[in-house]
Motif scaffolding. Structure first.
Motif, short mmCIF file in Angstrom:
data_model
loop_
_atom_site.label_atom_id
_atom_site.label_comp_id
_atom_site.label_asym_id
_atom_site.label_seq_id
_atom_site.Cartn_x
_atom_site.Cartn_y
_atom_site.Cartn_z
N ASN A 35 32.70 -62.62 4.15
CA ASN A 35 33.78 -62.07 3.33
C ASN A 35 35.11 -62.14 4.08
O ASN A 35 35.18 -62.68 5.19
CB ASN A 35 33.45 -60.66 2.85
CG ASN A 35 33.34 -59.64 3.98
OD1 ASN A 35 33.82 -59.85 5.09
ND2 ASN A 35 32.71 -58.50 3.68
N ALA A 36 36.16 -61.59 3.47
CA ALA A 36 37.50 -61.68 4.07
C ALA A 36 37.57 -61.00 5.42
O ALA A 36 38.32 -61.43 6.31
CB ALA A 36 38.53 -61.07 3.11
N PHE A 37 36.79 -59.94 5.62
CA PHE A 37 36.83 -59.19 6.87
C PHE A 37 36.15 -59.99 7.99
O PHE A 37 36.64 -60.02 9.12
CB PHE A 37 36.18 -57.83 6.67
CG PHE A 37 36.68 -57.13 5.44
CD1 PHE A 37 38.00 -56.74 5.32
CD2 PHE A 37 35.84 -56.91 4.35
CE1 PHE A 37 38.48 -56.12 4.18
CE2 PHE A 37 36.30 -56.30 3.19
CZ PHE A 37 37.62 -55.90 3.10
N ASP A 38 35.04 -60.63 7.67
CA ASP A 38 34.40 -61.52 8.63
C ASP A 38 35.35 -62.66 9.02
O ASP A 38 35.50 -63.01 10.19
CB ASP A 38 33.13 -62.13 8.04
CG ASP A 38 32.13 -61.09 7.56
OD1 ASP A 38 31.93 -60.10 8.25
OD2 ASP A 38 31.54 -61.32 6.48
N MET A 120 36.86 -53.05 11.83
CA MET A 120 36.91 -53.72 10.52
C MET A 120 35.60 -54.45 10.25
O MET A 120 35.03 -54.37 9.15
CB MET A 120 38.08 -54.70 10.47
CG MET A 120 38.21 -55.41 9.12
SD MET A 120 39.57 -56.60 9.05
CE MET A 120 38.95 -57.87 10.15
N LEU A 121 35.10 -55.18 11.26
CA LEU A 121 33.86 -55.94 11.08
C LEU A 121 32.68 -55.01 10.82
O LEU A 121 31.87 -55.26 9.92
CB LEU A 121 33.61 -56.79 12.32
CG LEU A 121 32.38 -57.69 12.29
CD1 LEU A 121 32.51 -58.76 11.22
CD2 LEU A 121 32.15 -58.33 13.66
N ALA A 130 28.22 -61.67 17.07
CA ALA A 130 27.91 -62.95 17.71
C ALA A 130 28.36 -64.11 16.84
O ALA A 130 28.94 -65.09 17.34
CB ALA A 130 26.42 -63.05 18.00
N ASP A 131 28.11 -64.02 15.54
CA ASP A 131 28.54 -65.10 14.65
C ASP A 131 30.06 -65.18 14.58
O ASP A 131 30.64 -66.27 14.58
CB ASP A 131 27.96 -64.89 13.25
CG ASP A 131 26.48 -65.22 13.17
OD1 ASP A 131 26.00 -65.99 14.04
OD2 ASP A 131 25.80 -64.71 12.27
N VAL A 132 30.72 -64.04 14.51
CA VAL A 132 32.17 -64.01 14.42
C VAL A 132 32.81 -64.59 15.69
O VAL A 132 33.78 -65.35 15.63
CB VAL A 132 32.66 -62.57 14.16
CG1 VAL A 132 34.15 -62.43 14.46
CG2 VAL A 132 32.38 -62.18 12.71
#
Length: 593
Positions: A35-38, A120-121, A130-132
């Motif tokens: 989503n936008a936060f990610d 936020m995340l 880890a993905d981010v």
């Protein structure tokens, strides 16, 4: 209306930022179901690698979000506070300084960016940390394309690094330093984030537990320990021309987490504009718009002298109130309700005539006597007499620094506006085991506890960082923002007025020639002011310059493409998403589909 590129149209999602790589990273996250936060977090961490002269892991990051699930907007305050050991008595009494230096260790606040992104995340995102972080780690390990400005910044402070900041020399001058257009890696930064992720993974498989473990590693674990040790053991040359230790400690880090607050709002022409609280300069834009609301902006040519004059005079009044009243509302009673009221702004509007004002004119609110800095011009004169310039830059590291910005909308209607900054590679010496430097936001405090923005331990300095968001009929419409220090809340009202009063789209409003004032005291060391000065983008032309001079402004023309680094994304009621980004510097891009 001429534009350098089309306004991007989409229905699935869009990202606009100050660097094309960050925009593409954000879009890649959206394409993979984030989503936008990610997406904003991934783009933000990538900006630390792509633009290290403009932001870093130990910098600051205020964020405004719209949560489509609840229909609410929040501010995540990534502006850290003053250490317990940093006081007026310490800086002015013990050290004998009149201003907090703009470089070095003394001005280091608790670094807020990491916890802002992580909060936020955790609370609104769906991806693991880890993905981010995988994008930023990948670029830091393998190298990322450097634009010429980064390399020029490093060369500017090369003598300081070689002679004084040896840890920075080891990091940024290895093999002769980065070359424009080449790849540059920061394996130490990558290793820091990898270690954070290992400690996060030790908390188990739960996504939220992992993020909280990473936050503890940053603020209570090895990152905080490295910062504490570096500040205690190193006495470094700073902008004062003297050497000082930092006072930031691990205890300061452990006590702080990014607060979540309600944004401030002002309704302009039926559009609700949202900004961070008076610990930022953001309300100054809302005050500017409140003053402009009484003028027929739609009847003015937005590239003509009447528009330029009116907007600059309104900004002078808004920023005068910034100086007089703004500060951390946890410590100061800031009269925002009055400052944004119609009655107050009717009176403020009356101060704008056909000629430029040369005084700093804050309003009188509830019988308060507003404070005005009368020393800024003297500091400017002293700076000029001292021959400040390239030798000062190279010897003391007083190098112009800037900021980044990222905006995101996703297919569910979530929206993010974030303005990361600070922790610049040229702000203070690199902490060798981390691979990045502390920020110097403390330079924005005054050394007088009685002032709204006066230094006190645990207090937020009034930052220039200022993301923005706009609603229509209570629904999210646009996320927007820009780097630019004092100019952030000058370029943004120009864009908003061109869109709301003249119907320009995002890209048209960004591309149109802009301007700024340097009338009030700067938030940055050495806190100078240039009363009446107005800088017009060259494309406004000689005719507008002559008219502004005739109105009494100390106006000058800048380069043809020199004003503004805006980006924005918006969503219309039919579901279409539009985005635009600044072409100046050939770096900012918007993407979407």
């Amino acid at each position: 209306m001429f534009t350098t590129r089309p306004e991007i149209a989409a229905t699935f999602g869009a990202v606009g930022s100050t660097h094309w790589i960050a925009s593409q990273v954000g879009m890649a996250v959206l394409e993979r179901g984030g989503n936008a936060f990610d997406a904003a977090a991934a783009a933000g961490f990538t900006l630390q690698v792509a633009e290290p002269h403009l932001n870093g892991p130990l910098g600051d990051c205020p964020i405004i979000i719209h949560d489509a699930r609840t229909g609410t907007q929040k501010v995540i305050c990534g502006q850290g506070v003053a250490p317990a050991g940093l006081s007026v008595a310490k800086v002015k009494g013990e050290l004998g300084l009149d201003l907090i230096p703009g470089t070095g260790l003394l001005a280091a606040m608790v670094p807020g960016a990491f916890d802002a992104w992580a909060t936020m995340l955790r609370d609104w995102g769906t991806w693991t940390l880890a993905d981010v972080l995988s994008f930023a780690i990948g670029y830091a390990e393998r190298g990322i394309h450097y634009v010429p400005r980064i390399c020029a910044t490093i060369q500017t402070v090369k003598p300081l690094f070689e002679d004084e900041w040896k840890t920075s020399a080891a990091l940024w001058l290895r093999d002769g330093g980065p070359k424009p257009g080449a790849l540059w890696a920061n394996p130490t930064l990558a290793a820091t984030y990898i270690r954070v992720l290992k400690e996060a993974a030790a908390a188990g498989s739960d996504r939220v537990a992992q993020i909280d473990a990473a936050r503890r590693a940053w603020y209570e674990g090895f990152v905080a320990e490295a910062i504490d040790r570096f500040c205690r053991e190193n006495e470094v040359l700073d902008a004062s021309g003297r050497r000082h230790r930092g006072v930031l400690t691990g205890d300061d880090m452990a006590r702080w987490r990014a607060p979540v607050e309600a944004p401030l709002a002002y309704n302009y022409r039926g559009t609700t504009l949202l900004k961070c609280g008076p610990w930022s300069q953001g309300p100054g834009m809302l005050q500017t718009m409140a003053i402009l609301a009484g003028f027929d902006i739609a009847a003015m040519d937005t590239t003509g002298d009447e528009f330029v004059h009116t907007v600059i005079e309104a900004m002078k009044l808004g920023f005068a109130d910034r100086e007089a009243f703004y500060g951390d509302p946890d410590f100061v009673d800031v009269p925002m309700e009055t400052l944004l009221s119609e009655a107050y702004n009717i009176e403020r509007r009356k101060l704008i005539g056909s000629q430029a004002s040369m005084e700093l004119r804050p309003g009188s609110v509830n019988g308060r006597t507003p404070w005005v800095d009368h020393e800024a011009e003297k500091r400017l004169a002293m700076l000029g007499a001292a021959g400040a310039g390239e030798p000062t830059v190279s010897r003391l590291g007083v190098s112009g620094a800037d900021t980044c910005h990222v905006d995101v909308i996703d297919c569910w209607g979530n929206m993010v506006s974030a303005t990361p900054s600070g922790g610049w590679l040229q702000s203070s010496p690199a902490i060798p085991e981390l691979g990045f430097a502390l920020g110097t936001r403390g330079q924005m405090f005054w050394l007088d506890e009685s002032l709204p923005n006066g230094l006190k331990p645990g207090k937020r300095p009034r930052t220039t960082l200022s993301p923005g968001m706009a609603l229509r009929d209570g629904k999210p419409w646009m996320a927007f923002g820009t780097p630019g220090g004092e100019q952030q809340d000058q370029w943004q009202p120009i864009m908003i007025a061109r869109m709301l009063d003249h119907g320009l789209n995002i890209q048209q409003a960004i591309d149109a020639p802009a301007f700024h004032s340097e009338h009030w005291p700067s938030s940055f060391w050495p806190r100078t002011a240039r009363p009446g000065k107005a800088v017009l983008e060259g494309r406004l032309g000689q005719g507008v310059l002559d008219a502004m001079l005739a109105r009494g402004h100390k106006a000058e023309l800048g380069g043809d493409w020199s004003e503004g680094r805006l980006s924005a994304v918006r969503q219309e009621p039919d579901g279409q998403i539009f985005a635009g980004a600044n072409p100046r510097g050939m770096q900012g891009y918007a993407v979407g589909r």
